[in-house]
Design an enzyme around this catalytic site. Structure first.
Site, PDB file in Angstrom:
ATOM      1  CD  GLU A  84      -3.059  -0.748   0.198  1.00 38.64           C
ATOM      2  OE1 GLU A  84      -3.171   0.363  -0.171  1.00 38.64           O
ATOM      3  OE2 GLU A  84      -3.504  -1.934  -0.361  1.00 38.64           O
ATOM      4  CB  THR A 125       9.721   5.077   0.475  1.00 41.92           C
ATOM      5  OG1 THR A 125       9.572   6.409   0.725  1.00 41.92           O
ATOM      6  CG2 THR A 125       9.080   4.366   1.794  1.00 41.92           C
ATOM      7  CG  ASP A 126      12.435   9.802   0.113  1.00 43.58           C
ATOM      8  OD1 ASP A 126      11.233   9.480   0.168  1.00 43.58           O
ATOM      9  OD2 ASP A 126      12.826  10.881  -0.675  1.00 43.58           O
ATOM     10  CD  GLU A 127       6.769   9.027   1.543  1.00 39.74           C
ATOM     11  OE1 GLU A 127       6.021   9.136   2.654  1.00 39.74           O
ATOM     12  OE2 GLU A 127       6.549   9.503   0.537  1.00 39.74           O
ATOM     13  CE1 TYR A 151       4.142   3.441   1.380  1.00 39.98           C
ATOM     14  CE2 TYR A 151       5.321   5.690   1.749  1.00 39.98           C
ATOM     15  CZ  TYR A 151       5.131   4.357   1.085  1.00 39.98           C
ATOM     16  OH  TYR A 151       5.953   4.207  -0.103  1.00 39.98           O
ATOM     17  CE  LYS A 155       7.835   0.385   1.345  1.00 34.59           C
ATOM     18  NZ  LYS A 155       7.687  -0.783   0.190  1.00 34.59           N
TER      19      LYS A 155
HETATM   20  P1  NAD Z   1       1.359   1.162  -6.425  1.00 35.90           P
HETATM   21  O1  NAD Z   1       0.438   1.518  -5.058  1.00 35.90           O
HETATM   22  O2  NAD Z   1       1.216   1.863  -7.605  1.00 35.90           O
HETATM   23  O3  NAD Z   1       1.380  -0.356  -6.633  1.00 35.90           O
HETATM   24  C1  NAD Z   1       1.363  -1.308  -5.661  1.00 35.90           C
HETATM   25  C2  NAD Z   1       1.153  -2.622  -6.445  1.00 35.90           C
HETATM   26  O4  NAD Z   1       1.180  -3.664  -5.255  1.00 35.90           O
HETATM   27  C3  NAD Z   1      -0.324  -2.729  -6.749  1.00 35.90           C
HETATM   28  O5  NAD Z   1      -0.284  -3.345  -7.996  1.00 35.90           O
HETATM   29  C4  NAD Z   1      -1.128  -3.536  -5.764  1.00 35.90           C
HETATM   30  O6  NAD Z   1      -2.068  -4.405  -6.478  1.00 35.90           O
HETATM   31  C5  NAD Z   1      -0.051  -4.471  -5.236  1.00 35.90           C
HETATM   32  N1  NAD Z   1      -0.148  -5.047  -3.890  1.00 35.90           N
HETATM   33  C6  NAD Z   1      -0.615  -4.162  -2.928  1.00 35.90           C
HETATM   34  N2  NAD Z   1      -1.355  -5.006  -1.946  1.00 35.90           N
HETATM   35  C7  NAD Z   1      -0.861  -6.249  -2.376  1.00 35.90           C
HETATM   36  C8  NAD Z   1      -1.119  -7.553  -1.843  1.00 35.90           C
HETATM   37  N3  NAD Z   1      -1.384  -7.790  -0.382  1.00 35.90           N
HETATM   38  N4  NAD Z   1      -0.754  -8.750  -2.523  1.00 35.90           N
HETATM   39  C9  NAD Z   1      -0.032  -8.531  -3.781  1.00 35.90           C
HETATM   40  N5  NAD Z   1       0.088  -7.351  -4.327  1.00 35.90           N
HETATM   41  C10 NAD Z   1      -0.365  -6.147  -3.682  1.00 35.90           C
HETATM   42  O7  NAD Z   1       2.637   1.626  -5.717  1.00 35.90           O
HETATM   43  P2  NAD Z   1       3.940   2.314  -6.363  1.00 35.90           P
HETATM   44  O8  NAD Z   1       4.058   3.643  -6.483  1.00 35.90           O
HETATM   45  O9  NAD Z   1       4.548   1.429  -7.657  1.00 35.90           O
HETATM   46  O10 NAD Z   1       5.385   1.683  -5.297  1.00 35.90           O
HETATM   47  C11 NAD Z   1       5.801   0.416  -5.381  1.00 35.90           C
HETATM   48  C12 NAD Z   1       6.750   0.307  -4.318  1.00 35.90           C
HETATM   49  O11 NAD Z   1       7.935   1.281  -4.394  1.00 35.90           O
HETATM   50  C13 NAD Z   1       6.065   0.207  -2.957  1.00 35.90           C
HETATM   51  O12 NAD Z   1       6.831  -0.613  -2.132  1.00 35.90           O
HETATM   52  C14 NAD Z   1       6.520   1.650  -2.381  1.00 35.90           C
HETATM   53  O13 NAD Z   1       6.658   1.917  -1.172  1.00 35.90           O
HETATM   54  C15 NAD Z   1       7.764   2.075  -3.225  1.00 35.90           C
HETATM   55  N6  NAD Z   1       8.159   3.398  -3.412  1.00 35.90           N
HETATM   56  C16 NAD Z   1       7.284   4.110  -4.274  1.00 35.90           C
HETATM   57  C17 NAD Z   1       7.753   5.404  -4.570  1.00 35.90           C
HETATM   58  C18 NAD Z   1       6.684   6.387  -5.281  1.00 35.90           C
HETATM   59  O14 NAD Z   1       7.176   7.514  -5.722  1.00 35.90           O
HETATM   60  N7  NAD Z   1       5.648   5.836  -5.980  1.00 35.90           N
HETATM   61  C19 NAD Z   1       9.118   5.902  -4.154  1.00 35.90           C
HETATM   62  C20 NAD Z   1       9.839   5.173  -3.364  1.00 35.90           C
HETATM   63  C21 NAD Z   1       9.382   3.931  -3.100  1.00 35.90           C
HETATM   64  P1  TYD Z   2       2.300  12.401  -2.948  1.00 34.67           P
HETATM   65  O1  TYD Z   2       2.086  12.401  -4.516  1.00 34.67           O
HETATM   66  O2  TYD Z   2       1.004  11.875  -2.150  1.00 34.67           O
HETATM   67  O3  TYD Z   2       3.713  11.956  -2.646  1.00 34.67           O
HETATM   68  P2  TYD Z   2       4.057  11.721  -1.153  1.00 34.67           P
HETATM   69  O4  TYD Z   2       3.269  12.065   0.023  1.00 34.67           O
HETATM   70  O5  TYD Z   2       4.424   9.875  -0.849  1.00 34.67           O
HETATM   71  O6  TYD Z   2       5.386  12.293  -1.244  1.00 34.67           O
HETATM   72  O7  TYD Z   2       2.562  13.825  -2.487  1.00 34.67           O
HETATM   73  C1  TYD Z   2       3.423  14.452  -3.015  1.00 34.67           C
HETATM   74  C2  TYD Z   2       3.555  15.784  -2.324  1.00 34.67           C
HETATM   75  O8  TYD Z   2       2.400  16.991  -2.810  1.00 34.67           O
HETATM   76  C3  TYD Z   2       3.105  16.066  -0.900  1.00 34.67           C
HETATM   77  O9  TYD Z   2       3.785  17.053  -0.168  1.00 34.67           O
HETATM   78  C4  TYD Z   2       1.582  16.318  -0.630  1.00 34.67           C
HETATM   79  C5  TYD Z   2       1.341  17.115  -1.778  1.00 34.67           C
HETATM   80  N1  TYD Z   2      -0.050  16.980  -2.279  1.00 34.67           N
HETATM   81  C6  TYD Z   2      -0.894  18.085  -2.492  1.00 34.67           C
HETATM   82  O10 TYD Z   2      -0.591  19.222  -2.191  1.00 34.67           O
HETATM   83  N2  TYD Z   2      -2.122  17.778  -2.995  1.00 34.67           N
HETATM   84  C7  TYD Z   2      -2.594  16.633  -3.283  1.00 34.67           C
HETATM   85  O11 TYD Z   2      -3.733  16.427  -3.686  1.00 34.67           O
HETATM   86  C8  TYD Z   2      -1.947  15.303  -3.195  1.00 34.67           C
HETATM   87  C9  TYD Z   2      -2.180  13.976  -3.461  1.00 34.67           C
HETATM   88  C10 TYD Z   2      -0.536  15.726  -2.907  1.00 34.67           C
END
Ligand code: NAD
Ligand code: TYD
Length: 338
Positions: A84, A125-127, A151, A155
């Protein structure tokens, strides 16, 4: 080689599968995903007919399902994206985050250990490092964990578990902690695709708080390449911080999108801030740069043009996504913000 990817139907996972299919033609790819709201097989249309690609629907939080797939597929490598991933959703409903991100990762680690100590890369993630002040040094691999949302806490827990399996059971793991990714197939609940698609629909764009929170942005394919390098040359047991050297305030991102889409600032709606909103993320990626010669290749202004262009050209994709289950979430997250 057989690579098993979890969460391959999501944003980064599907980009990674495209990347792997293009760059490792000989490999077998197994994608396991439960297809939550964020998982979308439409993201994988280009690869679904490949002979070396297979999709299996499982929930990583179900131990028996995970064990069955790992023991029958016997992958050489597992790369785990399944999670998630959206902070606002973790505020509305944290339980699913603990279930998938913590329990799910645990199940994968157990299955990897029980089936011959399979090479395991955990995508994080960096978070997990918390929130920086304006003059603080960027995060690096030695920064203490200080997660502040359900979240990032989930992680962080999964990162700790992954590391514990290296120290305790010798599981050959690596971890990457990456900053905010952007690119194709990004779910339109996240800042960039939400704003771009709202503007195409002539809707307002909801900027949280004063818009001065800072994120570091990395083009998603650069992240995929970093993971590839870590798999090929990374040191077992190690963590790598991956970043884009592109710190921007949300306001800067907003104005860039408005400029590219030829829209005015009257489209901005300042709304109530996110609870516990982390102020700033920034990454010092010198370790992966020095040890694995990785650097981001896509610069911010090219990346921004490419993402706006992608959402303009792929309206069928995101309109289907936005009109589905997303509508309920949008109502919950954004109503009563003003
Ligand atoms: P996303 O939410 O787009 O995709 C997550 C995927 O995981 C989906 O396809 C979902 O169906 C699947 N999934 C969720 N719960 C599951 C379960 N119980 N069993 C099997 N599959 C399941 O996420 P994303 O943005 O592609 O991120 C992917 C990974 O990278 C995550 O672990 C996230 O923490 C990490 N990450 C994301 C970012 C970003 O900017 N999006 C940055 C750094 C790290
Ligand atoms: P987001 O894309 O949810 O990524 P993350 O929280 O993982 O960094 O949000 C990026 C930044 O944008 C975050 O500081 C929250 C802000 N944000 C808004 O200002 N409005 C929005 O509707 C959303 C979704 C995010």
């Amino acid at each position: 080689m057989k690579i098993l990817i979890t969460g391959g139907a999501g944003f980064i996972g599907s980009n990674f599968i495209h990347y792997w299919a293009k760059n490792h033609l000989e490999d077998e790819i197994v994608n396991v995903d439960v297809l939550t709201y964020a998982g979308n097989l439409e993201n994988l249309k280009d690869v679904e007919s490949l002979k070396n690609y297979k999709f299996i629907k499982i929930d990583i939080a179900q131990k028996d399902e995970v064990e069955k797939v790992i023991s029958s597929e016997k992958p050489d490598v597992i790369v785990s994206f399944a999670a998630e991933s959206h902070v606002d959703r973790s505020i509305l409903g944290p339980e699913e985050f603990v279930r998938t991100n913590v329990l799910g990762t645990f199940n994968l680690l157990e299955a990897a250990r029980q089936n011959g100590n399979i090479r395991f890369h955990h995508v994080s993630t960096d978070e997990v490092f918390g929130s920086l002040g304006p003059n603080d040094d960027p995060f690096n691999e030695a920064t203490p964990y200080d997660p502040r949302s359900p979240y990032s806490a989930s992680k962080a827990s999964s990162d700790h578990l992954v590391r514990s399996y290296f120290h305790t059971f010798n599981l050959p793991i690596t971890i990457s902690n990456c900053s905010n990714n952007y690119g194709p197939y990004m779910f339109p609940e996240k800042l960039m695709p939400l704003f771009i698609t709202n503007l195409i629909e002539d809707k307002k764009i909801p900027l949280y708080g004063d818009g001065m929170n800072v994120r570091d942005w990395l083009w998603v394919e650069d992240h995929c390449r970093a993971i590839d390098l870590i798999l090929q040359k990374g040191k077992i047991g190690e963590t790598y911080c991956v970043g884009g050297a592109t710190e921007k305030t949300n306001k800067e991102i907003t104005y860039k999108i408005l400029e590219l889409m030829k829209k005015g600032e009257e489209s901005i709606e300042f709304v109530a801030d996110r609870k516990g909103h982390d102020k700033r993320y920034a990454i010092d990626f010198s370790k992966i740069k020095n040890e694995l010669s990785w650097e981001p290749q896509v610069d911010f202004s090219d990346g921004m043009k490419m993402i706006v262009d992608w959402y303009q050209k792929n309206q069928v994709w995101w309109k289907a996504v936005k009109s589905g289950v997303y509508a309920d979430y949008y109502k919950k997250n954004y109503e009563n913000r003003n």
